[in-house]
Design an enzyme around this catalytic site. Structure first.
Site, mmCIF file in Angstrom:
data_model
loop_
_atom_site.group_PDB
_atom_site.id
_atom_site.type_symbol
_atom_site.label_atom_id
_atom_site.label_comp_id
_atom_site.label_asym_id
_atom_site.label_seq_id
_atom_site.Cartn_x
_atom_site.Cartn_y
_atom_site.Cartn_z
ATOM 1 N N GLU A 53 0.867 -1.180 0.000
ATOM 2 C CA GLU A 53 0.000 0.000 0.000
ATOM 3 C C GLU A 53 0.903 1.229 0.000
ATOM 4 O O GLU A 53 1.777 1.362 0.858
ATOM 5 C CB GLU A 53 -0.844 0.070 1.272
ATOM 6 C CG GLU A 53 -1.691 -1.135 1.587
ATOM 7 C CD GLU A 53 -2.299 -1.013 2.985
ATOM 8 O OE1 GLU A 53 -2.194 0.079 3.601
ATOM 9 O OE2 GLU A 53 -2.867 -1.989 3.463
ATOM 10 N N ASP A 64 -4.008 7.681 11.235
ATOM 11 C CA ASP A 64 -2.588 7.379 11.395
ATOM 12 C C ASP A 64 -2.014 7.947 12.677
ATOM 13 O O ASP A 64 -2.284 9.081 13.056
ATOM 14 C CB ASP A 64 -1.802 7.917 10.192
ATOM 15 C CG ASP A 64 -2.189 7.205 8.910
ATOM 16 O OD1 ASP A 64 -2.170 5.964 8.920
ATOM 17 O OD2 ASP A 64 -2.536 7.868 7.926
#
Length: 271
Positions: A53, A64
């Site tokens: 990815e 994140d």
């Protein structure tokens, strides 16, 4: 040119046929530089990753944790653009012949243009997109263009997702389902936990798509644990941290290649 959704499906099926989970690695584009990021992805594939990815750096990465936020900040300060993300996908795919996805928040695609983004990603040889913040009920335009260009649409499910919601999400997706192993942001964890196994079981009850687990896996032991119940093991922050901690780029490439090799052993039950 059509995208590589079929290559992604075939790769996950091949891992299953070998009686193991696939190893899916994550690295952001443009980190530490555009060229350095491409080299890192090649190194991870060389180490044993099945799928990569490519993160599209974003100024507000809500999923994140601090490690990936730091890498994103370095990439953004370096001036990374969507064109660089596409170049990263193209060069990684052309060098390896392996499936490369983009993981991105919706806002950059929306601003860039869905048709333009999907056409360019397919032309670059991309396999699809992971879209953590695109609601399924608002995904019709994206899916129309993704399907036209042969791209997978990977949605994220979480332990908080009710069974009816899981069914709605998995019915709308393609390629695989990204199962977030716990509530919270990306980052390494001491334990991945039973929550993830329960989520995989509930998700599998709604779909034939492979179910891949991310958030928290950082070493071969954890990879082996998750491989015991998931179709794929997704590792991101651990790779990024190896790059951040390395004294120079060459050391960083060796570090991520080595980690990929250790994790590849883990998903094969040889940790």
């Amino acid at each position: 040119m059509s995208g590589n959704v079929q290559l992604l499906s075939d790769t996950l099926a091949a891992a299953r046929a070998e009686g193991r989970s696939a190893l899916i690695a994550y690295l952001p584009a443009g980190f530490p530089t555009v060229d350095g990021g491409i080299a890192a992805i090649k190194a991870v594939f060389e180490g044993g990753a099945d799928v990569v990815e490519v993160g599209l750096p974003h100024s507000d990465p809500v999923l994140d944790g601090p490690v990936i936020q730091t890498a994103d900040d370095i990439a953004l300060r370096g001036g990374v653009k969507i064109a660089d993300v596409m170049r990263t996908v193209r060069e990684a795919y052309e060098a390896t012949g392996k499936p490369v996805l983009v993981m991105t928040y919706w806002n950059p695609i929306d601003r860039y243009g869905v048709e333009r983004f999907t056409a360019e990603l397919a032309e670059a040889g991309g396999a699809g997109c992971i879209l953590p913040d695109l609601p399924v009920q608002e995904s019709a335009l994206w899916k129309e263009h993704a399907e036209k260009h042969g791209l997978a649409t990977v949605f994220v499910v979480a332990p908080s997702s009710k069974d009816a919601r899981l069914a709605e999400i998995t019915a709308a997706g393609s390629g695989f389902v990204y199962a977030a192993s716990l509530m919270g942001v990306t980052g390494t964890r001491a334990s991945v936990g039973a929550q993830a196994q329960d989520l995989v079981q509930r998700t599998r009850a709604t779909t034939e798509l492979p179910v891949c687990v991310g958030l928290g896996v950082s070493n071969a032991r954890q990879a082996a644990e998750v491989a015991g119940f998931a179709d794929g093991v997704i590792v991101g922050s651990a790779f990024v941290k190896r790059m951040l901690d390395a004294p120079d780029e060459a050391a960083g490439l060796e570090a991520v290649r080595t980690l990929a090799g250790e994790l590849a052993q883990g998903v094969r039950g040889a940790a």
